[in-house]
Scaffold this active site. Structure first.
Site, PDB file in Angstrom:
ATOM      1  N   GLU A 295      -1.683  -6.548  -0.080  1.00 19.74           N
ATOM      2  CA  GLU A 295      -1.775  -6.174  -1.505  1.00 19.74           C
ATOM      3  C   GLU A 295      -1.002  -4.866  -1.649  1.00 19.74           C
ATOM      4  O   GLU A 295      -1.404  -3.846  -1.115  1.00 19.74           O
ATOM      5  CB  GLU A 295      -3.242  -6.036  -1.920  1.00 19.74           C
ATOM      6  CG  GLU A 295      -3.429  -5.895  -3.428  1.00 19.74           C
ATOM      7  CD  GLU A 295      -3.341  -4.448  -3.885  1.00 19.74           C
ATOM      8  OE1 GLU A 295      -2.270  -4.069  -4.406  1.00 19.74           O
ATOM      9  OE2 GLU A 295      -4.314  -3.712  -3.717  1.00 19.74           O
TER      10      GLU A 295
ATOM     11  N   CYS B  40      -3.784   0.550  -8.179  1.00 22.63           N
ATOM     12  CA  CYS B  40      -2.799  -0.515  -7.956  1.00 22.63           C
ATOM     13  C   CYS B  40      -2.731  -1.481  -9.141  1.00 22.63           C
ATOM     14  O   CYS B  40      -1.683  -2.067  -9.404  1.00 22.63           O
ATOM     15  CB  CYS B  40      -3.110  -1.271  -6.674  1.00 22.63           C
ATOM     16  SG  CYS B  40      -4.736  -2.050  -6.634  1.00 22.63           S
TER      17      CYS B  40
END
Length: 826
Positions: free
Chosen positions: A318, A354
């Site tokens: 990720e 994020c």
């Protein structure tokens, strides 16, 4: 009248029949209520006696040394020491030293976890749930202390910690406790006629010891999250924490170890290490690690993947994003609430998120109003240390983890202003009046940003609100999809055709509607595409159904009813009724509504269940796993622009395909194939060898389980044999002109005729040469100033783009055949 007659019997004497009926109905209702209460109480007693017992325990939270020492120029690297220097980013206060682990220390951590895992893998789901319930109870009882430690180590505010550390961690625990066993339960699979006497079962076994390398922006959640999944799936785990938040990691790990201990299990099952980057390779390449989860930046991810490849260890990555929030004109009716969400999405954790909002793309009717409101609100944001602020002067935004990115952020902002953007608020580092050693950046508002500016394409990971203008939803999607990121996105407005079209055309892993990052708070499959990584966390299989049949009433009802009956949700749906052929076409993306039995079904099982509906309605249909990438054989001759383009896009995860081999009638591109580590097969073709070589191609198709052949300028005419064998599974690309030019050097012919448009056509291959069903076309305008060579370059570009688009459409199962043409749901 009869209704007024009285009852002559002694019992209920003097009561009319109507009164007796009323009494009976009342008595029945009371009886039902009493029985319901009894059953409810019984169920609560059963639940109380069967739910795993929660055992309380205590862990001492860490505190700074107490001398109030503030580092003048704080850094995790201390002069003259190899230890990690820990400090509070909001104030610069010294917190202590953490000794970085050595390769030998990593070996010991893995050995300890492995020894504990040998026993742990034999535990029941009840044992595992009890541990998670104890962790959950500890977090709920000590959430303020956990938030305090997380804020001290990362610089965020208490509200940011409550949302980003506590809420999401407790939700992950709740989901796993309620649905984890169903997700990992053994499932039965269908058999066939030959093996009808056999029973087929799929069982999920623990992997052993897994690893996670996690980022610093959410030190509690990022550490505990992988531990929850590892514990419940029967694995041991070693978590490598960031050097920037090493101080809090020991306390957070003890929360999990304490739960294991009080429940009678070996706390060595979970291990936490902190080390310098050069030592981390020893963990990711370790042969005793069965799986790696990485949360961090793209450059580091490439190093992790290369290291893990040494031991063929699978990796889920990720890698952050450049998430866009598209604000449609229809959002005006909910303007105030949307502004609050945009501010939270942009400035939560000082923008170090994020799935934070990195770009706001607004349409014309709302743009100026949005800019005006954001300017006043951002200018009023209060920045500081949430733990040290007086009660009458609370802060809205905390510190950044370090000052290492300040120069880069300032450069991006200056570059955007130079190129025409307007800086309305902030734009540089903040010298805090109280906390001079803290790492603060001014909340920034930058408007009139365009998609070609660097700040619109690079992940900022800071408190910068970038506002961009779009003419319509289509342009908004193009702007949103432009960067090489694809983690998440948001769309704000009324739920209408514009909203639906915008959602469908966003190329991201996740989309929130009229909210920010809501998908994460409810444990939906989490992950991105393109440069935002690969793999999913908390994922269950999604599927894609494509079908065609006679256009008749009840088709959509039959399909949606089938999905509802089997507990599936529709993620996306497209349909088309052809008024000429009277045929109906549908593409539907669907997934499990919850972790129920439906989440264990395979595509084969779903096909078997759907067969009855398909037969009743004479449907041609396919059901495929949405996660399965088609295997593509690329064929090429001596012109390589399409091959180069496809291989690059495939390596960048832009096409959703696997390329197991390349076939060519010339050896020219064997070095290119080798550079991508793809097997290359040189099969020279002459009139005498054509049939033999095509037979070899079909053998390679079978051996490599190929789903699709792509002719990337393969300059040989395929025979009817191979066209029939791979009908609807071969894509070709060729140039397109008006008028058309046959023979050699078509671009020179086009130059001689002075064409004004050149284009390309991608189509399925049939025995009719270039007359197969068209998938994608495009054109570019040219003029008299271009030479034949320049025309060829323009043509090569459009050919590459058209072929890539066609391959992507087919890979995503968006193309259905409709006689001699196609239906493309793009």
């Amino acid at each position: 009248m009869a209704g007024n007659e009285t009852n002559p019997d002694l019992f209920l004497a003097g009561w009319t029949p109507g009164e007796i009926d009323k009494l009976l109905w009342t008595g029945s209702a009371i009886g039902v209520a009493v029985v319901a209460c009894f059953l409810y109480g019984f169920m609560r007693i059963v639940e109380h006696t069967t739910v795993e017992k929660v055992i309380s325990y205590t862990i001492s939270a860490p505190n700074p040394p107490g001398d109030g020492k503030v580092l003048e120029k704080p850094s995790i690297k201390a002069p003259g020491s190899t230890a990690i220097q820990c400090y509070a980013p909001a104030t610069g206060e010294f917190l202590g030293f953490v000794n970085p682990v050595t390769p030998e220390g990593i070996d010991r951590a893995i050995e300890k976890s492995h020894a504990a895992q040998q026993k742990w893998e034999r535990t029941t789901f009840t044992h595992r749930r009890q541990v998670l319930r104890c962790i959950q109870a500890y977090i709920m009882e000590n959430q303020e202390e956990i938030c305090r430690v997380a804020c001290l180590d990362s610089g965020k505010t208490m509200i940011d910690a409550s949302l980003g550390e506590i809420l999401v961690t407790v939700e992950k625990l709740r989901w796993t406790i309620l649905h984890g066993e169903k997700a990992l339960k053994a499932s039965r699979r269908p058999t066939n006629l030959l093996m009808a006497y056999k029973k087929n079962t799929v069982k999920y076994e623990p992997l052993g010891v897994v690893a996670a390398l996690v980022s610093w922006n959410y030190p509690f959640h990022n550490l505990i999250g992988p531990m929850i999944s590892a514990i419940f799936s029967g694995n041991g785990i070693v978590v490598k924490v960031s050097e920037n938040t090493a101080w809090s990691a020991a306390y957070f790990t003890l929360i999990v170890k304490g739960a294991l201990h009080v429940c009678g299990h070996d706390p060595h099952l979970v291990q936490t290490i902190a080390c310098w980057p050069q030592t981390a390779n020893h963990l990711t390449s370790h042969p005793s690690i069965s799986h790696v989860t990485f949360i961090g930046s793209r450059p580091v991810a490439k190093l992790v993947a290369a290291s893990a490849a040494k031991s063929l260890t699978p990796v889920v990555a990720e890698l952050g994003g450049k998430d866009a929030a598209i604000v449609l004109d229809s959002a005006l009716g909910d303007f105030k609430r949307i502004v609050e969400i945009l501010l939270r999405g942009t400035f939560q954790a000082a923008g170090q998120n994020c799935i934070g909002i990195e770009r706001i793309i607004a349409l014309p009717k709302i743009y100026e109003k949005l800019v005006s409101e954001l300017e006043s609100r951002i200018r009023a944001l209060r920045v500081g240390s949430g733990l040290n602020a007086p009660k009458d002067a609370q802060v809205d935004m905390g510190a950044m983890i370090s000052d290492s990115s300040f120069e880069r952020l300032e450069s991006l902002i200056k570059g955007a202003v130079k190129d025409g953007a307007r800086l309305l608020v902030g734009g540089s580092r903040l010298n805090h009046p109280v906390h001079q050693s803290g790492h603060y950046f001014q909340p920034t508002l930058l408007v009139d940003v365009t998609k070609d500016m660097a700040i619109a394409n690079e992940e900022c990971f800071g408190p910068i609100c970038v506002v961009m203008r779009a003419k319509n939803p289509e342009e908004a999607c193009k702007i949103a999809n432009a960067p090489n990121f694809g983690l998440g996105a948001s769309v704000f407005g009324q739920y209408d055709w514009a909203m639906d079209a915008t959602m469908r055309n966003l190329k991201t892993g996740m989309v929130a509607v009229n909210d920010f990052a809501a998908y994460y708070a409810v444990q939906l499959p989490f992950g991105g595409m393109k440069g935002s990584g690969y793999g999913r966390m908390v994922s269950e299989d999604d599927f894609i159904l494509t079908l065609s049949c006679a256009d008749r009433p009840g088709v959509v009802h039959a399909v949606t009813g089938f999905l509802a009956q089997n507990n599936y949700n529709i993620v996306d749906s497209s349909q088309f009724g052809d008024p000429i052929s009277k045929k109906f076409f549908m593409r539907m993306h669907f997934g499990p509504a919850a972790a129920s039995e439906s989440s264990k079904m395979t595509a084969d099982q779903l096909r078997t269940l759907f067969q009855e509906i398909a037969q009743n309605m004479s449907m041609d249909f396919e059901i495929n796993s949405a996660a399965r990438k088609p295997r593509v054989l690329i064929m090429v001759s001596k012109i390589g622009h399409c091959l180069n383009d496809l291989l690059y896009r495939q390596s960048a995860s832009q096409l959703g395909i696997d390329v197991p081999l390349i076939v060519s009638n010339h050896p020219d591109f064997e070095p290119l194939a080798a550079s991508y580590k793809i097997p290359f097969h040189h099969l020279p073709v002459t009139a005498a060898t054509k049939q033999e070589q095509e037979s070899k191609i079909l053998e390679l198709v079978k051996e490599n389980d190929v789903d699709l052949i792509v002719l990337a300028r393969y300059m040989q005419v395929l025979s009817p044999m191979i066209c029939t064998a791979m009908s609807g599974k071969i894509i070709n690309i060729h140039h397109s002109f008006l008028p058309s030019f046959k023979g050699a050097k078509p671009y020179h012919q086009a130059y001689d005729r002075g064409v004004k448009i050149i284009g390309a056509t991608a189509h399925f291959v049939t025995s009719d040469l270039d007359e197969g069903p068209i998938i994608e076309q495009n054109v570019v305008r040219v003029d008299h100033a271009l030479s034949p060579k320049e025309l060829t370059i323009e043509g090569s570009n459009v050919e590459s783009n058209v072929l890539a688009a066609a391959v992507k459409f087919v890979a995503e199962r968006r193309v259905l055949l409709n006689g001699h043409k196609t239906v493309v749901f793009n």
